[in-house]
Design a protein around this motif. Sequence first.
Motif, mmCIF file in Angstrom:
data_model
loop_
_atom_site.group_PDB
_atom_site.id
_atom_site.type_symbol
_atom_site.label_atom_id
_atom_site.label_comp_id
_atom_site.label_asym_id
_atom_site.label_seq_id
_atom_site.Cartn_x
_atom_site.Cartn_y
_atom_site.Cartn_z
ATOM 1 N N ALA A 1 33.801 45.031 41.903
ATOM 2 C CA ALA A 1 34.125 46.625 41.774
ATOM 3 C C ALA A 1 35.192 46.638 40.812
ATOM 4 C CB ALA A 1 34.312 47.156 43.042
ATOM 5 N N ASP A 2 35.457 45.677 39.944
ATOM 6 C CA ASP A 2 36.684 45.742 39.026
ATOM 7 C C ASP A 2 36.698 46.914 38.045
ATOM 8 O OD1 ASP A 2 37.495 43.394 40.345
ATOM 9 O OD2 ASP A 2 36.879 42.243 38.516
ATOM 10 N N LEU A 3 37.852 47.725 37.898
ATOM 11 C CA LEU A 3 37.961 48.751 36.947
ATOM 12 C C LEU A 3 38.468 48.068 35.540
ATOM 13 C CD1 LEU A 3 39.392 51.702 39.051
ATOM 14 C CD2 LEU A 3 37.175 51.641 37.775
ATOM 15 N N ARG A 4 39.520 47.327 35.572
ATOM 16 C CA ARG A 4 40.181 46.564 34.753
ATOM 17 C C ARG A 4 40.935 45.506 35.258
ATOM 18 N NH1 ARG A 4 45.378 49.586 32.465
ATOM 19 N NH2 ARG A 4 45.391 47.688 31.106
ATOM 20 N N SER A 5 41.661 44.687 34.567
ATOM 21 C CA SER A 5 42.487 43.763 34.975
ATOM 22 C C SER A 5 43.699 43.344 33.786
ATOM 23 C CB SER A 5 42.125 42.279 35.185
ATOM 24 O OG SER A 5 41.881 41.668 33.998
ATOM 25 N N ILE A 6 44.917 43.577 34.450
ATOM 26 C CA ILE A 6 46.105 43.295 33.585
ATOM 27 C C ILE A 6 47.239 42.342 34.323
ATOM 28 C CG2 ILE A 6 46.229 45.578 32.904
ATOM 29 C CD1 ILE A 6 48.002 46.618 34.820
ATOM 30 N N ILE A 7 48.041 41.665 33.441
ATOM 31 C CA ILE A 7 48.965 40.890 33.860
ATOM 32 C C ILE A 7 50.151 41.638 34.321
ATOM 33 C CG2 ILE A 7 50.678 39.045 33.425
ATOM 34 C CD1 ILE A 7 47.557 38.004 33.257
ATOM 35 N N VAL A 8 50.738 41.350 35.457
ATOM 36 C CA VAL A 8 51.956 42.227 35.877
ATOM 37 C C VAL A 8 52.915 41.224 36.771
ATOM 38 C CG1 VAL A 8 50.562 44.310 36.480
ATOM 39 C CG2 VAL A 8 50.989 42.582 38.382
ATOM 40 N N GLU B 1 48.235 35.053 42.862
ATOM 41 C CA GLU B 1 49.646 34.907 42.607
ATOM 42 C C GLU B 1 49.952 33.839 41.746
ATOM 43 O OE1 GLU B 1 50.269 33.191 46.539
ATOM 44 O OE2 GLU B 1 50.721 34.984 47.375
ATOM 45 N N SER B 2 49.084 33.041 41.221
ATOM 46 C CA SER B 2 49.339 31.933 40.065
ATOM 47 C C SER B 2 49.259 32.551 38.817
ATOM 48 C CB SER B 2 48.188 30.876 40.249
ATOM 49 O OG SER B 2 46.899 31.516 40.149
ATOM 50 N N SER B 3 48.424 33.360 38.527
ATOM 51 C CA SER B 3 48.452 33.844 37.169
ATOM 52 C C SER B 3 49.053 35.570 36.818
ATOM 53 C CB SER B 3 46.865 34.233 36.738
ATOM 54 O OG SER B 3 46.214 35.032 37.592
ATOM 55 N N HIS B 4 49.273 36.152 38.067
ATOM 56 C CA HIS B 4 49.933 37.269 37.928
ATOM 57 C C HIS B 4 49.036 38.407 37.600
ATOM 58 C CE1 HIS B 4 54.078 36.684 39.345
ATOM 59 N NE2 HIS B 4 53.638 35.400 39.157
ATOM 60 N N ARG B 5 47.583 38.130 37.751
ATOM 61 C CA ARG B 5 46.586 38.997 37.121
ATOM 62 C C ARG B 5 46.220 40.075 38.340
ATOM 63 N NH1 ARG B 5 44.023 39.945 32.964
ATOM 64 N NH2 ARG B 5 44.462 37.919 32.091
ATOM 65 N N ASP C 1 54.350 41.736 39.892
ATOM 66 C CA ASP C 1 54.274 41.454 41.414
ATOM 67 C C ASP C 1 53.207 42.456 41.754
ATOM 68 O OD1 ASP C 1 55.752 43.794 41.301
ATOM 69 O OD2 ASP C 1 57.670 42.708 41.751
ATOM 70 N N GLU C 2 53.035 42.546 43.148
ATOM 71 C CA GLU C 2 52.078 43.403 43.566
ATOM 72 C C GLU C 2 52.539 44.921 43.470
ATOM 73 O OE1 GLU C 2 52.955 40.394 45.266
ATOM 74 O OE2 GLU C 2 51.533 39.694 46.409
ATOM 75 N N LYS C 3 53.890 45.005 43.615
ATOM 76 C CA LYS C 3 54.343 46.766 43.609
ATOM 77 C C LYS C 3 53.861 47.112 42.057
ATOM 78 C CE LYS C 3 57.724 46.645 47.176
ATOM 79 N NZ LYS C 3 59.307 46.623 47.490
ATOM 80 N N GLU C 4 54.236 46.464 41.074
ATOM 81 C CA GLU C 4 53.759 46.738 39.734
ATOM 82 C C GLU C 4 52.231 47.178 39.871
ATOM 83 O OE1 GLU C 4 53.992 45.687 35.204
ATOM 84 O OE2 GLU C 4 55.133 44.424 36.546
ATOM 85 N N CYS C 5 51.546 46.239 40.171
ATOM 86 C CA CYS C 5 49.828 46.279 40.523
ATOM 87 C C CYS C 5 49.691 47.727 41.051
ATOM 88 C CB CYS C 5 49.374 45.102 41.092
ATOM 89 S SG CYS C 5 47.701 45.005 41.247
ATOM 90 N N VAL C 6 50.186 48.044 42.214
ATOM 91 C CA VAL C 6 50.143 49.243 42.879
ATOM 92 C C VAL C 6 50.533 50.509 41.966
ATOM 93 C CG1 VAL C 6 50.912 50.792 44.758
ATOM 94 C CG2 VAL C 6 50.740 48.449 45.110
ATOM 95 N N GLY C 7 51.401 50.243 41.101
ATOM 96 C CA GLY C 7 51.935 51.337 40.181
ATOM 97 C C GLY C 7 50.817 51.807 39.248
ATOM 98 N N HIS C 8 50.193 50.709 38.762
ATOM 99 C CA HIS C 8 48.904 50.782 37.668
ATOM 100 C C HIS C 8 47.660 51.549 38.333
ATOM 101 C CE1 HIS C 8 50.669 49.051 34.199
ATOM 102 N NE2 HIS C 8 51.373 47.976 35.091
ATOM 103 N N CYS C 9 47.587 51.082 39.643
ATOM 104 C CA CYS C 9 46.431 51.495 40.315
ATOM 105 C C CYS C 9 46.601 52.932 40.755
ATOM 106 C CB CYS C 9 46.002 50.600 41.795
ATOM 107 S SG CYS C 9 44.765 51.286 42.518
#
Length: 156
Positions: free
Chosen positions: A25-32, A55-59, A34-42
């Motif tokens: 159910a992926d819309l897209r993936s990006i390198i960030v 965690e390993s790739s920060h994807r 941490d999780e908080k930055e990921c939340v911002g993109h969402c």
Amino acid sequence: MNMECDNSPVTNMNCLREGINFASADLRSIIVADEKECVGHCRDTELCVALTFIESSHRCYLKSKRGGHYGPTVQAGYNSMNMECDNSPVKNLNCLREGINFPGADTRNLVVADEEECVKHCRDTELCKALTFIESSHRCYLKSKRGGHYGPTVQA
């Protein structure tokens, strides 16, 4: 720039499920970072309701369905969350049917500690309408239909 945005501090990190992958159910993936930055993109992405951070790739994978397409899987190094979640204690197990199986309509199965953890995984999964928990193996089957595909059966 979005015409409207949410720049408020991230306060829903209690929805994070460590060691859990919400696959597909992926819309897209990006390198960030941490999780908080990921939340911002969402927050900034139309239709994003969940995410998975590796965690390993920060994807960061932005998701269009709560729990991914099929529901959670246990996977070390993966942290997933729904943007909104129900972390309330599981108090009402009145609907639990001892010795009854709801065969078919499985979206995912995984080993869990108890019925309460199984209920929490179902809450995290958009398609989950029912579940079967097998005490002897601690296996939790998440179901896309009430009563499974064939309706309740007595479990041997």
